[in-house]
Design a protein around this motif. Structure first.
Motif, mmCIF file in Angstrom:
data_model
loop_
_atom_site.group_PDB
_atom_site.id
_atom_site.type_symbol
_atom_site.label_atom_id
_atom_site.label_comp_id
_atom_site.label_asym_id
_atom_site.label_seq_id
_atom_site.Cartn_x
_atom_site.Cartn_y
_atom_site.Cartn_z
ATOM 1 N N LEU A 76 0.833 -1.210 0.000
ATOM 2 C CA LEU A 76 0.000 0.000 0.000
ATOM 3 C C LEU A 76 0.868 1.260 0.000
ATOM 4 N N LEU A 77 1.942 1.229 0.778
ATOM 5 C CA LEU A 77 2.787 2.423 0.899
ATOM 6 C C LEU A 77 3.481 2.769 -0.418
ATOM 7 N N ILE A 78 3.679 1.767 -1.263
ATOM 8 C CA ILE A 78 4.269 2.045 -2.579
ATOM 9 C C ILE A 78 3.426 3.059 -3.339
ATOM 10 N N GLY A 79 2.119 3.034 -3.083
ATOM 11 C CA GLY A 79 1.219 3.965 -3.764
ATOM 12 C C GLY A 79 1.435 5.418 -3.380
ATOM 13 N N THR A 80 2.137 5.667 -2.292
ATOM 14 C CA THR A 80 2.368 7.062 -1.887
ATOM 15 C C THR A 80 3.574 7.667 -2.613
ATOM 16 N N TYR A 81 4.324 6.811 -3.311
ATOM 17 C CA TYR A 81 5.510 7.287 -4.005
ATOM 18 C C TYR A 81 5.123 8.349 -5.030
ATOM 19 N N GLY A 82 5.730 9.486 -4.952
ATOM 20 C CA GLY A 82 5.539 10.522 -5.964
ATOM 21 C C GLY A 82 4.290 11.359 -5.785
ATOM 22 N N ARG A 83 3.470 11.077 -4.787
ATOM 23 C CA ARG A 83 2.262 11.897 -4.680
ATOM 24 C C ARG A 83 2.618 13.280 -4.143
ATOM 25 N N LYS A 84 1.867 14.265 -4.636
ATOM 26 C CA LYS A 84 2.213 15.648 -4.340
ATOM 27 C C LYS A 84 1.708 16.082 -2.975
ATOM 28 N N SER A 85 0.466 15.763 -2.722
ATOM 29 C CA SER A 85 -0.111 16.274 -1.489
ATOM 30 C C SER A 85 -0.876 15.165 -0.791
ATOM 31 N N ARG A 86 -1.086 15.353 0.479
ATOM 32 C CA ARG A 86 -1.897 14.396 1.215
ATOM 33 C C ARG A 86 -3.353 14.647 0.869
ATOM 34 N N GLY A 87 -4.143 13.637 1.014
ATOM 35 C CA GLY A 87 -5.559 13.782 0.734
ATOM 36 C C GLY A 87 -6.318 12.844 1.637
ATOM 37 N N LEU A 111 -3.241 4.975 5.038
ATOM 38 C CA LEU A 111 -3.380 3.566 5.427
ATOM 39 C C LEU A 111 -4.692 3.354 6.179
ATOM 40 N N ASP A 112 -4.995 4.264 7.086
ATOM 41 C CA ASP A 112 -6.183 4.104 7.919
ATOM 42 C C ASP A 112 -7.482 4.101 7.120
ATOM 43 N N THR A 113 -7.600 5.044 6.181
ATOM 44 C CA THR A 113 -8.853 5.113 5.421
ATOM 45 C C THR A 113 -8.954 3.948 4.430
ATOM 46 N N VAL A 114 -7.811 3.495 3.910
ATOM 47 C CA VAL A 114 -7.862 2.302 3.043
ATOM 48 C C VAL A 114 -8.282 1.082 3.876
ATOM 49 N N TYR A 115 -7.773 0.974 5.096
ATOM 50 C CA TYR A 115 -8.181 -0.143 5.961
ATOM 51 C C TYR A 115 -9.655 -0.031 6.365
ATOM 52 N N ILE A 123 -10.607 -6.161 5.962
ATOM 53 C CA ILE A 123 -9.823 -7.399 5.980
ATOM 54 C C ILE A 123 -8.331 -7.104 5.798
ATOM 55 N N LEU A 124 -8.024 -6.008 5.111
ATOM 56 C CA LEU A 124 -6.606 -5.672 4.887
ATOM 57 C C LEU A 124 -5.933 -5.210 6.177
ATOM 58 N N GLN A 160 -6.088 -9.586 -2.764
ATOM 59 C CA GLN A 160 -5.021 -8.991 -3.581
ATOM 60 C C GLN A 160 -5.572 -7.818 -4.395
ATOM 61 N N GLN A 161 -6.795 -8.000 -4.911
ATOM 62 C CA GLN A 161 -7.396 -6.920 -5.692
ATOM 63 C C GLN A 161 -7.642 -5.699 -4.813
ATOM 64 N N MET A 162 -8.046 -5.942 -3.563
ATOM 65 C CA MET A 162 -8.254 -4.824 -2.637
ATOM 66 C C MET A 162 -6.938 -4.089 -2.376
ATOM 67 N N VAL A 163 -5.854 -4.825 -2.260
ATOM 68 C CA VAL A 163 -4.547 -4.172 -2.065
ATOM 69 C C VAL A 163 -4.192 -3.349 -3.306
ATOM 70 N N ALA A 164 -4.446 -3.924 -4.477
ATOM 71 C CA ALA A 164 -4.110 -3.202 -5.714
ATOM 72 C C ALA A 164 -4.915 -1.903 -5.815
ATOM 73 N N ILE A 165 -6.181 -1.968 -5.432
ATOM 74 C CA ILE A 165 -7.016 -0.748 -5.453
ATOM 75 C C ILE A 165 -6.521 0.229 -4.386
ATOM 76 N N GLY A 166 -6.262 -0.304 -3.178
ATOM 77 C CA GLY A 166 -5.780 0.542 -2.088
ATOM 78 C C GLY A 166 -4.471 1.223 -2.437
ATOM 79 N N ARG A 167 -3.585 0.484 -3.074
ATOM 80 C CA ARG A 167 -2.289 1.052 -3.469
ATOM 81 C C ARG A 167 -2.500 2.234 -4.416
ATOM 82 N N ALA A 168 -3.408 2.072 -5.379
ATOM 83 C CA ALA A 168 -3.680 3.181 -6.309
ATOM 84 C C ALA A 168 -4.318 4.362 -5.572
ATOM 85 N N LEU A 169 -5.192 4.070 -4.623
ATOM 86 C CA LEU A 169 -5.852 5.158 -3.885
ATOM 87 C C LEU A 169 -4.868 5.949 -3.039
#
Ligand SMILES: Nc1ncnc2c1ncn2[C@@H]1O[C@H](COP(=O)(O)OP(=O)(O)OP(=O)(O)O)[C@@H](O)[C@H]1O
Ligand SMILES: [Mg+2]
Length: 240
Positions: free
Chosen positions: A104-115, A119-123, A128-129, A145-154
């Motif tokens: 999930l944290l990989i998804g934060t790479y390169g993001r400009k601002s917090r929104g 981790l908490d809101t994805v959980y 289950i994650l 796994q699909q939930m992680v993939a979606i969470g990572r993008a979010l």
């Protein structure tokens, strides 16, 4: 119906090639703010190629994709992601040696601002994650796994979320669970383009649908305006 505003995302005569093989032949699609668009079409129609072209994994002419009124077609994938277009790739593509949380944290790479998404809101979205947060990606079911993939993008807090076949290979009850997340994703400020092979599913959740065949858009409209026959012809070709 005339658009009320500039589309959030738009492709203009988008073409794509794999070597000499042409996979897209001038695709024009639009996504408005707050809209959910489904892309349907048979195997090999070009749906994944379209997603990869928008995400910058396949390079294009600058004006062939615009986001928020700016040409982004020639930008590389990391720059496009930083601007707010995130993709859930076909086949999920988790890092098997990393835990759920690390993926999930990989998804934060390169993001400009917090929104909204952390981790908490994805959980909260996929509880289950939270339970599985320290498990490796490989120890998860396909749905998890699909939930992680979606969470990572979010985690990049996207304004556009591209989802390529999120229900592929999953049991109907799991598919339902995953689609239940869509309203919360929209409420947090993302518009969605979802590739979905299940026509009924696409008609049920999408505001608008595009059907592709052999690298072209063959039909588009709101679900209530598309007849079963039109969809059949656009999906398989009129002669079948
Ligand atoms: N890496 C590649 N190299 C060569 N040709 C490719 C490559 N990826 C896709 N193609 C071809 O491009 C066309 C479009 O493929 P694409 O994967 O975009 O279709 P799709 O609609 O996503 O199909 P599916 O439903 O099977 O996922 C197909 O003819 C496919 O064989
Ligand atoms: Mg595909």
């Amino acid at each position: 119906m005339a658009p009320l505003q500039t589309p959030l995302l738009k492709t203009n005569g988008l073409v794509a090639y794999y070597g000499d093989f042409q996979a897209l032949f001038g695709v024009d699609i639009e996504l408005d703010v707050d809209e959910t668009v489904a892309i349907i079409g048979a195997n090999g129609a070009g749906k994944t190629t379209l997603m990869r072209s928008i995400a910058g994994i396949l390079r294009n002419a600058a004006t062939s994709v615009s986001f928020d009124g700016r040409p982004i077609g020639a930008q590389p994938a990391d720059e496009i992601m930083t601007q707010g277009v995130a993709m859930v790739p076909e086949g999920r593509r988790l890092f098997p040696s990393l835990s759920v949380e690390e993926n999930l944290l990989i998804g934060t790479y390169g993001r400009k601002s917090r929104g909204y998404w952390t981790l908490d809101t994805v959980y909260d979205l996929f509880p289950i994650l939270r339970e599985r947060r320290n498990n490796p990606g490989t120890a998860l079911s396909g749905g998890q796994q699909q939930m992680v993939a979606i969470g990572r993008a979010l985690m990049s807090n996207p304004r556009v979320l591209l989802c390529d076949e999120i229900s592929l290979g999953l049991a109907p009850v799991v598919i339902k669970d995953i689609y239940k997340a869509v309203p919360a994703i929209k409420a947090a400020g993302a518009s969605l383009i979802v590739v979905e092979q299940d026509i009924a599913q696409a008609m049920a959740f999408a505001d608008r649908v595009y059907c592709m065949m052999e690298g072209r858009v063959t039909l588009s409209g709101t679900p209530d305006t598309l007849s079963r026959n039109d969809i059949h012809d656009a999906y398989f070709g009129a002669s079948q």
